[in-house]
Each structure stands twice: as C-alpha cells, then as structure tokens.
Scaffold this motif. Structure first.
Motif, PDB file in Angstrom:
ATOM      1  N   GLU A   1       8.407  14.740   4.239  1.00  0.00           N
ATOM      2  CA  GLU A   1       8.580  16.092   3.693  1.00  0.00           C
ATOM      3  C   GLU A   1       9.915  16.305   2.981  1.00  0.00           C
ATOM      4  N   ILE A   2      10.555  15.218   2.670  1.00  0.00           N
ATOM      5  CA  ILE A   2      11.878  15.288   2.075  1.00  0.00           C
ATOM      6  C   ILE A   2      11.826  15.922   0.691  1.00  0.00           C
ATOM      7  N   LEU A   3      10.657  15.741   0.071  1.00  0.00           N
ATOM      8  CA  LEU A   3      10.572  16.125  -1.336  1.00  0.00           C
ATOM      9  C   LEU A   3      10.652  17.627  -1.527  1.00  0.00           C
TER      10      LEU A   3
ATOM     11  N   VAL B   1       4.944   5.030   3.154  1.00  0.00           N
ATOM     12  CA  VAL B   1       4.171   5.972   3.971  1.00  0.00           C
ATOM     13  C   VAL B   1       4.839   7.335   3.833  1.00  0.00           C
ATOM     14  N   VAL B   2       4.075   8.294   3.338  1.00  0.00           N
ATOM     15  CA  VAL B   2       4.630   9.605   2.997  1.00  0.00           C
ATOM     16  C   VAL B   2       3.932  10.706   3.797  1.00  0.00           C
ATOM     17  N   VAL B   3       4.727  11.624   4.342  1.00  0.00           N
ATOM     18  CA  VAL B   3       4.162  12.820   4.957  1.00  0.00           C
ATOM     19  C   VAL B   3       4.552  13.988   4.070  1.00  0.00           C
ATOM     20  N   SER B   4       3.564  14.730   3.599  1.00  0.00           N
ATOM     21  CA  SER B   4       3.889  15.880   2.761  1.00  0.00           C
ATOM     22  C   SER B   4       2.722  16.852   2.723  1.00  0.00           C
ATOM     23  N   HIS B   5       3.076  18.136   2.566  1.00  0.00           N
ATOM     24  CA  HIS B   5       2.024  19.139   2.404  1.00  0.00           C
ATOM     25  C   HIS B   5       1.746  19.379   0.926  1.00  0.00           C
ATOM     26  N   ASP B   6       2.523  18.723   0.061  1.00  0.00           N
ATOM     27  CA  ASP B   6       2.317  18.873  -1.380  1.00  0.00           C
ATOM     28  C   ASP B   6       1.208  17.899  -1.805  1.00  0.00           C
ATOM     29  N   LEU B   7      -0.014  18.427  -1.789  1.00  0.00           N
ATOM     30  CA  LEU B   7      -1.171  17.558  -1.995  1.00  0.00           C
ATOM     31  C   LEU B   7      -1.231  16.974  -3.406  1.00  0.00           C
ATOM     32  N   GLU B   8      -0.764  17.762  -4.395  1.00  0.00           N
ATOM     33  CA  GLU B   8      -0.756  17.251  -5.769  1.00  0.00           C
ATOM     34  C   GLU B   8       0.180  16.063  -5.877  1.00  0.00           C
ATOM     35  N   LEU B   9       1.340  16.266  -5.280  1.00  0.00           N
ATOM     36  CA  LEU B   9       2.367  15.229  -5.352  1.00  0.00           C
ATOM     37  C   LEU B   9       1.910  13.944  -4.661  1.00  0.00           C
ATOM     38  N   VAL B  10       1.410  14.057  -3.440  1.00  0.00           N
ATOM     39  CA  VAL B  10       1.001  12.829  -2.740  1.00  0.00           C
ATOM     40  C   VAL B  10      -0.155  12.146  -3.465  1.00  0.00           C
ATOM     41  N   SER B  11      -0.970  12.941  -4.155  1.00  0.00           N
ATOM     42  CA  SER B  11      -2.076  12.329  -4.895  1.00  0.00           C
ATOM     43  C   SER B  11      -1.561  11.478  -6.052  1.00  0.00           C
ATOM     44  N   THR B  12      -0.414  11.871  -6.601  1.00  0.00           N
ATOM     45  CA  THR B  12       0.115  11.075  -7.721  1.00  0.00           C
ATOM     46  C   THR B  12       0.908   9.853  -7.210  1.00  0.00           C
ATOM     47  N   ILE B  13       1.462   9.975  -6.007  1.00  0.00           N
ATOM     48  CA  ILE B  13       2.282   8.863  -5.501  1.00  0.00           C
ATOM     49  C   ILE B  13       1.448   7.837  -4.729  1.00  0.00           C
ATOM     50  N   CYS B  14       0.507   8.340  -3.915  1.00  0.00           N
ATOM     51  CA  CYS B  14      -0.188   7.448  -2.978  1.00  0.00           C
ATOM     52  C   CYS B  14      -1.612   7.110  -3.423  1.00  0.00           C
ATOM     53  N   ASP B  15      -2.086   5.941  -2.989  1.00  0.00           N
ATOM     54  CA  ASP B  15      -3.460   5.529  -3.265  1.00  0.00           C
ATOM     55  C   ASP B  15      -4.379   5.858  -2.096  1.00  0.00           C
ATOM     56  N   ARG B  16      -3.784   5.808  -0.909  1.00  0.00           N
ATOM     57  CA  ARG B  16      -4.620   5.954   0.293  1.00  0.00           C
ATOM     58  C   ARG B  16      -4.212   7.196   1.083  1.00  0.00           C
ATOM     59  N   GLY B  17      -5.181   7.880   1.638  1.00  0.00           N
ATOM     60  CA  GLY B  17      -4.907   9.065   2.445  1.00  0.00           C
ATOM     61  C   GLY B  17      -5.441   8.863   3.857  1.00  0.00           C
TER      62      GLY B  17
ATOM     63  N   GLU C   1       0.832  -1.209   0.000  1.00  0.00           N
ATOM     64  CA  GLU C   1       0.000   0.000   0.000  1.00  0.00           C
ATOM     65  C   GLU C   1       0.863   1.255   0.000  1.00  0.00           C
ATOM     66  N   THR C   2       0.333   2.325  -0.591  1.00  0.00           N
ATOM     67  CA  THR C   2       1.025   3.609  -0.576  1.00  0.00           C
ATOM     68  C   THR C   2       0.125   4.601   0.156  1.00  0.00           C
ATOM     69  N   VAL C   3       0.600   5.057   1.308  1.00  0.00           N
ATOM     70  CA  VAL C   3      -0.248   5.840   2.213  1.00  0.00           C
ATOM     71  C   VAL C   3       0.319   7.241   2.426  1.00  0.00           C
ATOM     72  N   ALA C   4      -0.543   8.245   2.320  1.00  0.00           N
ATOM     73  CA  ALA C   4      -0.135   9.623   2.628  1.00  0.00           C
ATOM     74  C   ALA C   4      -0.736  10.002   3.962  1.00  0.00           C
ATOM     75  N   LEU C   5       0.110  10.485   4.879  1.00  0.00           N
ATOM     76  CA  LEU C   5      -0.409  11.015   6.144  1.00  0.00           C
ATOM     77  C   LEU C   5      -0.617  12.504   5.943  1.00  0.00           C
ATOM     78  N   LEU C   6      -1.857  12.955   6.102  1.00  0.00           N
ATOM     79  CA  LEU C   6      -2.207  14.338   5.803  1.00  0.00           C
ATOM     80  C   LEU C   6      -2.761  15.039   7.034  1.00  0.00           C
ATOM     81  N   GLY C   7      -2.691  16.352   7.011  1.00  0.00           N
ATOM     82  CA  GLY C   7      -3.245  17.116   8.132  1.00  0.00           C
ATOM     83  C   GLY C   7      -2.541  18.440   8.283  1.00  0.00           C
ATOM     84  N   PHE C   8      -3.135  19.305   9.094  1.00  0.00           N
ATOM     85  CA  PHE C   8      -2.539  20.624   9.321  1.00  0.00           C
ATOM     86  C   PHE C   8      -1.271  20.506  10.147  1.00  0.00           C
ATOM     87  N   ASN C   9      -0.532  21.617  10.235  1.00  0.00           N
ATOM     88  CA  ASN C   9       0.673  21.663  11.071  1.00  0.00           C
ATOM     89  C   ASN C   9       0.328  21.223  12.492  1.00  0.00           C
ATOM     90  N   GLY C  10       1.189  20.396  13.033  1.00  0.00           N
ATOM     91  CA  GLY C  10       1.022  19.998  14.430  1.00  0.00           C
ATOM     92  C   GLY C  10      -0.035  18.934  14.671  1.00  0.00           C
TER      93      GLY C  10
END
Ligand SMILES: Nc1ncnc2c1ncn2[C@@H]1O[C@H](COP(=O)(O)OP(=O)(O)OP(=O)(O)O)[C@@H](O)[C@H]1O
Length: 245
Positions: free
Chosen positions: A174-176, A202-218, A55-64
C-alpha cells in the motif's frame, strides 16, 4: 520453473485482548478462571501459495482479509503458528515504511544502516549511495537527522534504499498511496521497470487499476483464506462484483 516464494499450509492466529469490566474479571476468578477472557482470531487459515521467479502478484481482498499479514510472513517479519514459508534470494520491501530507520541518525547514516539490514554490503551501499540520494530527491538534507524529515521525505528515502538493494523478491504494501503525486508516479514507474526486468513482485493495494497495470496474477483473500487465484483482470473483476453485492 524456479520458485521464488513457497508458502505451505500457513496458519496465524491473533489473540484479541478485550477490556473487561472488573465485575466480569471477578466472575471469571470466582469461577476458577474457567473459560478464556481473550478471543482468538484466525488471520491466516491454511494458506498455500507458490510464486514463480519473475511473477508479479497482487494480493487482493477486503479490509482485514489477511493481505498484509500474508506479506509480513513472506518478508519474515512475522512467523506462522504452523506451516512453512520458503523464499529464494534476497527479499526486500516496503512493508512498514522506514521500519529500520533510526530517528536520531542522519539520512546518510540511515542509508547505511537500512541498506545493511536489507542485506547490502558496505561496498554495495557506497557504490549506490549517490543513486539512492538522487532517486529520493533528498539533496542537501541527506546529512539532517531523519526526525526532521517530512513524512514524504522519509518515505522517499526508505523506498529508494529498498529498490536499490536489487532484491530477488520485492514486496510492496500500500505504499503507492503515500507520497506526493510526482513521486508516486516515479515509484510506480520504478516498480514497472523492475517487473519488466523480470523481478518477482508481490503487491498489496486497494488501487485496483494500478495493480492491474503492474501485476499479471491476482490472489483474492477472504477471511484469511485464498478464494481465487488467476489472471489479475479476472480476480479484479470478481472483487468488484463482490464489492457491488
Ligand atoms: N498484530 C496483530 N494483532 C491482532 N490482530 C491483528 C494483528 N495484525 C493483524 N491483525 C488482524 O488480522 C486481520 C487481518 O489483518 P491484515 O492487516 O492482514 O488485513 P488486510 O487484508 O491487509 O487489511 P487492509 O485492507 O485493511 O489493510 C485483521 O482483522 C487485523 O485486525
């Protein structure tokens, strides 16, 4: 269904130490040290999350909201106050870039040191050494001490070592956003390649476009709790809606 990561009822509290005035401290002492001068903060509040192999998972959410804290628990850098985290296979990632690097050692020595920390045998590192240096585009600087590297060079070598460990679970925080554009593109392509090859990500990023192309699950976090878990497009839309409100 093979699980790659299983997080169960994880709680993590941080103690926030505030600077107090001498008067406040004195009052506290005279009152018999009643009450607590420090404030407690719940960074992860009963978090449970299962990630299947591949699975490819993006962890999303506001700062903190607790994304990085959750990722650090999955990587084993942090231990929970309660709850359990199980991971299957080799876990590697870019959480604190170059965390295992030693400033006074050369790039070459750091590849061996960091590779070993990430679980590679000496033979594996030797076999992949040229490929690591080539991907990082470090060239002749490989025998220079890394304290003389630019932040981009440092990052490239760290990323290269991490992807060459061929981990079962790859964690990216957020390395990207770091590194120059051509290298960012190269990293993204590498991550996409890993995802296509069935690597758990498992990716953490604020780049929503990017995570949408890399990950299937949010997975959307809010104040340390998971509030939404579903297809990445849906979770990104919900986050955008919350950003507008
Ligand atoms: N070592 C620590 N000590 C005290 N508080 C911490 C520590 N690490 C994180 N926190 C706090 O825990 C909360 C969650 O932090 P975390 O870094 O996980 O958030 P995040 O969702 O990754 O945020 P961002 O989008 O800003 O990177 C924050 O309020 C942060 O200040």
């Amino acid at each position: 269904m093979t699980l790659a990561i299983e997080v169960k009822n994880v709680r993590k509290q941080f103690v926030l130490r505030h600077t107090r005035s001498i008067k406040e401290a004195l009052v506290w002492l005279l009152n018999g040290r009643k009450g607590d001068l420090s404030e407690k903060f719940l960074a992860l509040d009963d978090v449970s999350l299962s990630v299947k192999k591949g699975e490819t998972v993006a962890l999303l959410g506001f700062n903190g909201s607790g994304k990085s804290t959750l990722l650090k628990h999955i990587s084993g850098v942090m231990v929970p106050d309660s709850g359990t985290i199980l991971t299957r296979g080799r876990v590697a990632g870019l959480i604190e870039v170059g965390a295992g690097f030693h400033h006074d050692l050369s790039g070459r020595d750091n590849v061996f040191l960091n590779g070993a920390i990430l679980g590679m045998t000496e033979k594996e590192i030797e076999d992949r050494f040229d490929s690591i240096v080539e991907f990082a585009e470090i060239g002749q600087f490989i025998d220079t001490e890394v304290k003389f590297y630019s932040s981009g060079m440092y990052l490239r070598l760290a990323f290269s070592v991490a992807v060459h460990t061929k981990p079962d679970v790859f964690l990216v925080d957020e390395i990207l956003a770091v590194g120059d554009e051509p290298f960012q593109r190269k990293c993204i392509n590498k991550i996409k390649e890993l995802a296509a090859a069935g690597q758990t990500l498992v990716v953490v990023s604020h780049d929503l476009e990017l995570v949408s192309t890399i990950c299937d699950r949010g997975v959307l976090l809010q104040k340390g709790a998971i509030v939404l878990d579903g297809p990445v497009r849906e979770v990104v839309s919900e986050l955008r809606r919350r950003q507008r409100d």
